[in-house]
Design a protein around this motif. Structure first.
Motif, short mmCIF file in Angstrom:
data_model
loop_
_atom_site.label_atom_id
_atom_site.label_comp_id
_atom_site.label_asym_id
_atom_site.label_seq_id
_atom_site.Cartn_x
_atom_site.Cartn_y
_atom_site.Cartn_z
N ILE A 212 0.41 8.84 2.28
CA ILE A 212 -0.27 9.76 1.35
C ILE A 212 -0.59 9.06 0.03
CG2 ILE A 212 -0.05 11.91 0.05
CD1 ILE A 212 1.59 13.02 2.34
N MET A 213 0.37 8.25 -0.46
CA MET A 213 0.07 7.50 -1.70
C MET A 213 -1.14 6.61 -1.47
SD MET A 213 1.83 8.49 -4.16
CE MET A 213 1.12 7.42 -5.39
N TYR B 257 -3.69 7.22 0.53
CA TYR B 257 -4.90 8.06 0.47
C TYR B 257 -5.24 8.43 -0.97
CZ TYR B 257 -4.72 8.55 5.53
OH TYR B 257 -4.72 8.30 6.87
N ILE B 258 -4.19 8.75 -1.74
CA ILE B 258 -4.43 9.14 -3.14
C ILE B 258 -5.12 8.00 -3.88
CG2 ILE B 258 -3.33 9.74 -5.31
CD1 ILE B 258 -1.16 11.18 -3.71
N PRO C 286 -3.21 8.96 -10.75
CA PRO C 286 -3.55 9.19 -9.34
C PRO C 286 -3.33 10.64 -8.91
CG PRO C 286 -1.60 7.80 -9.55
CD PRO C 286 -2.21 7.88 -10.90
N LEU D 80 -6.04 13.22 -7.49
CA LEU D 80 -5.78 13.99 -6.26
C LEU D 80 -6.08 15.47 -6.48
CD1 LEU D 80 -4.45 14.31 -3.39
CD2 LEU D 80 -2.29 14.64 -4.58
N LEU E 286 -2.23 13.88 9.30
CA LEU E 286 -3.04 13.51 8.14
C LEU E 286 -3.88 12.27 8.42
CD1 LEU E 286 -3.07 14.88 5.41
CD2 LEU E 286 -1.58 13.09 4.56
N SER F 73 -3.27 16.44 1.88
CA SER F 73 -2.22 15.58 1.31
C SER F 73 -1.28 16.38 0.42
CB SER F 73 -2.83 14.44 0.48
OG SER F 73 -3.69 13.67 1.26
#
Lengths: 297, 270
Positions: A123-124, A126-127, B20, B24, B223, B241
């Protein structure tokens, strides 16, 4: 004779061995057996699904040594491992020194820096993809606002390895920071008082007091970070998927591709053996080197 | 003056590290087709992204699978790990010393390096695409660390006299362990719980190999598939996410001290 036998038997009962049998079964079945079997498979030409395969001796090993991809992937893996280790330790130590002062915002800053540790590396990844993406990424939004041309950092083989190192560091610098904070807090204030009386500068104090006494924390951090960096997988999948081409593959992603996309299980196992050796040699060298620098407080 | 500068620096770091997450949030709340800068907040918040991502990425089932695997793996880990640690910490027989070092040295085997044979094993015992294999695998992978933490704690903090008193009263060894020792192990149990929950909840490396069928996808696998199919709908990926990381983030914010202490204890695993 009889006596020795009962003594030994008693000794075995004394061990209460039945209490760790379940744990031994888990380890034997899911770790030791696959580990040994992996070494065996590395000497075969198994494709990963057939019932039959041949033993090919050292063929997979000679193939590995003459495969350009091996060296590219090894180089990348070392950059991920060593790059992340250096960055995490330097930045983590600086953060720890700053946040060890009695200043405002330090609790919230610590929390925000630490937060990514508990989030999935995928997930990090993707962020940060939202940040670095060529189209509509936050970085290019700024560059274009100032009239520059958008940059494709993730598609650039010279840059994307460093982006991955940066993202991995950003995620786990909180761990290094916390370990260094604990280390700093365990150093007695008397050393600094004595140094102040002797008129030592802050830099001298850092070099002569802080750094040597912090060595145990440095050892732990370096070993953790090097192992973590050499095993890097999730972030790479999220940011570049190993591309463009092979450019940002690590040993982990390369093995995954060999097995699942190219049905090359024997060769994948050989790469697995190499990966194991690289991790063991580097983490143990780091451990021995930094241990030897530790001093008695 | 110096303190003021350092305070500003700390504040600045907090802002940088929040960037970040800010990106998001703005990504996840914008309408599809809204190509405004990622730095700009949406004009009106588009909550539908969350329900749409929830449906499309199959997050309900993924959340259930992740929670199920994490819960059972952590429970088995605490039970099997503490049970194994007790004799290893208390009975210094030759056999036990050998077994203890075996458990500890297993920690240096990188699990991913044995991926090929592990995959073959899982297929041959018919556990591919089952939640069971994820549970068993995670238990095995965290057991050495768990045994290390438990036996260290038993050795250093649980007084032997307690167990001896119970033995005089005629209690059996397993009885002594569960009634007297185990309740005293709460601090390590908390650390083991936190380490295993964070890592197993976030696991991707194992899950992507062994949980390929949609019905057993965990959050990370769901995901990654969703991202592959929706690389042009980043707002949905962003929303998904946020849903995937929310449970751990909320737990962390409430139990920050325990999290940091527990994860520091487990960081040797890396």
């Amino acid at each position: 004779m009889q006596k020795i036998k009962t003594a030994r038997f008693k000794n075995i009962n004394d061990s209460l061995w039945y209490m760790y049998v379940p744990a031994l079964l888990f380890i034997g079945f899911f770790i030791l057996y696959p580990f040994l079997n992996g070494i065996r498979i590395s000497f075969t030409d198994w494709d990963g699904f057939s019932q039959t395969y041949n033993y090919v001796g050292l063929d997979q090993y000679t193939r590995m040594l003459s495969d350009n991809n091996t060296w590219l992937v090894l180089r990348n893996t070392l950059l991920y491992g060593v790059g992340s280790t250096v960055l995490q330790n330097v930045v983590g130590l600086l953060y720890a020194i700053l946040l060890n002062q009695s200043i405002k915002f330090k609790a919230i800053t610590r929390t925000i820096i630490y937060l990514p540790v508990i989030i999935s590396p995928l997930i990090m990844g993707y962020i940060w993809y939202f940040f670095f993406a060529y189209q509509g990424g936050a970085l290019n939004d700024i560059i274009m606002l100032f009239g520059g041309d958008p940059v494709n950092l993730l598609g650039n083989p010279d840059a994307n390895i460093w982006i991955i190192v940066f993202v991995n560091t950003f995620q786990f610098v909180g761990v290094a920071m916390i370990i260094y904070l604990a280390g700093l807090q365990s150093i007695s204030g008397e050393y600094y008082e004595a140094a102040n009386i002797d008129g030592a500068s802050s830099f001298q104090q850092f070099k002569k007091i802080t750094l040597p006494l912090l060595m145990p924390s440095i050892t732990i951090n370096v070993v953790i970070n090097i192992i973590g960096g050499l095993k890097l997988f999730d972030v790479i999948i999220a940011l570049t998927n190993g591309g463009p081409g092979m450019a940002s593959q690590s040993m982990s992603t390369f093995m995954y591709n060999l097995y699942f996309s190219r049905q090359d299980a024997g060769y994948a196992a050989t790469q697995g053996v190499l990966m194991m050796l690289v991790i063991l040699i580097l983490s143990f060298s780091a451990l021995i080197y930094f241990r030897s620098k530790e001093v008695e407080a | 003056m110096k303190k003021k500068l350092l305070t500003i620096l700390a504040f600045f770091l907090a802002v940088i590290h929040f960037v970040p997450f800010y990106v998001l949030i703005t990504t996840a709340l914008k309408e599809r087709g809204d190509f405004s800068s990622k730095w700009v907040l949406p004009s009106d918040i588009n909550w539908e992204n969350f329900s749409e991502a929830w449906e499309m990425a199959n997050l309900g089932s993924a959340l259930f699978n992740t929670a199920f695997i994490t819960f059972f793996a952590a429970t088995i880990l605490i039970f099997v790990g503490s049970l194994a640690a007790y004799p290893l910490a208390r009975k210094q027989t030759k056999l036990n010393k050998v077994v203890y070092y075996l458990f500890i040295s297993v920690m240096i085997i990188p699990p991913l390096a044995a991926l090929v044979p592990l995959y073959q094993l899982v297929v041959s015992i018919g556990l591919m695409n089952t939640r069971t294999v994820a549970i068993l695998n995670n238990v095995a992978s965290f057991l050495p660390l768990t045994i290390f933490l438990y036996s260290g704690f038993i050795r250093s903090t649980i007084p032997k006299s307690l167990e001896e008193a119970a033995r005089i009263d005629g209690a059996s060894t397993p009885g002594i362990f569960f009634k007297i020792v185990f309740p005293l192990l709460k601090p390590v149990t908390a650390s083991v719980l936190i380490i295993s929950c964070v890592y197993i909840w976030n696991d991707f490396q194992f899950a992507i190999f062994f949980l390929q069928d949609r019905s057993v996808h965990t959050m990370t696998v769901a995901l990654s598939r969703f991202f592959g199919e929706n690389a042009n709908n980043l707002q949905l990926v962003g929303a998904a996410s946020i849903i995937a990381m929310l449970p751990m983030v909320v737990l962390f914010l409430f139990l920050q001290k325990q999290f940091i202490k527990g994860l520091a204890a487990g960081s040797v695993k890396g």
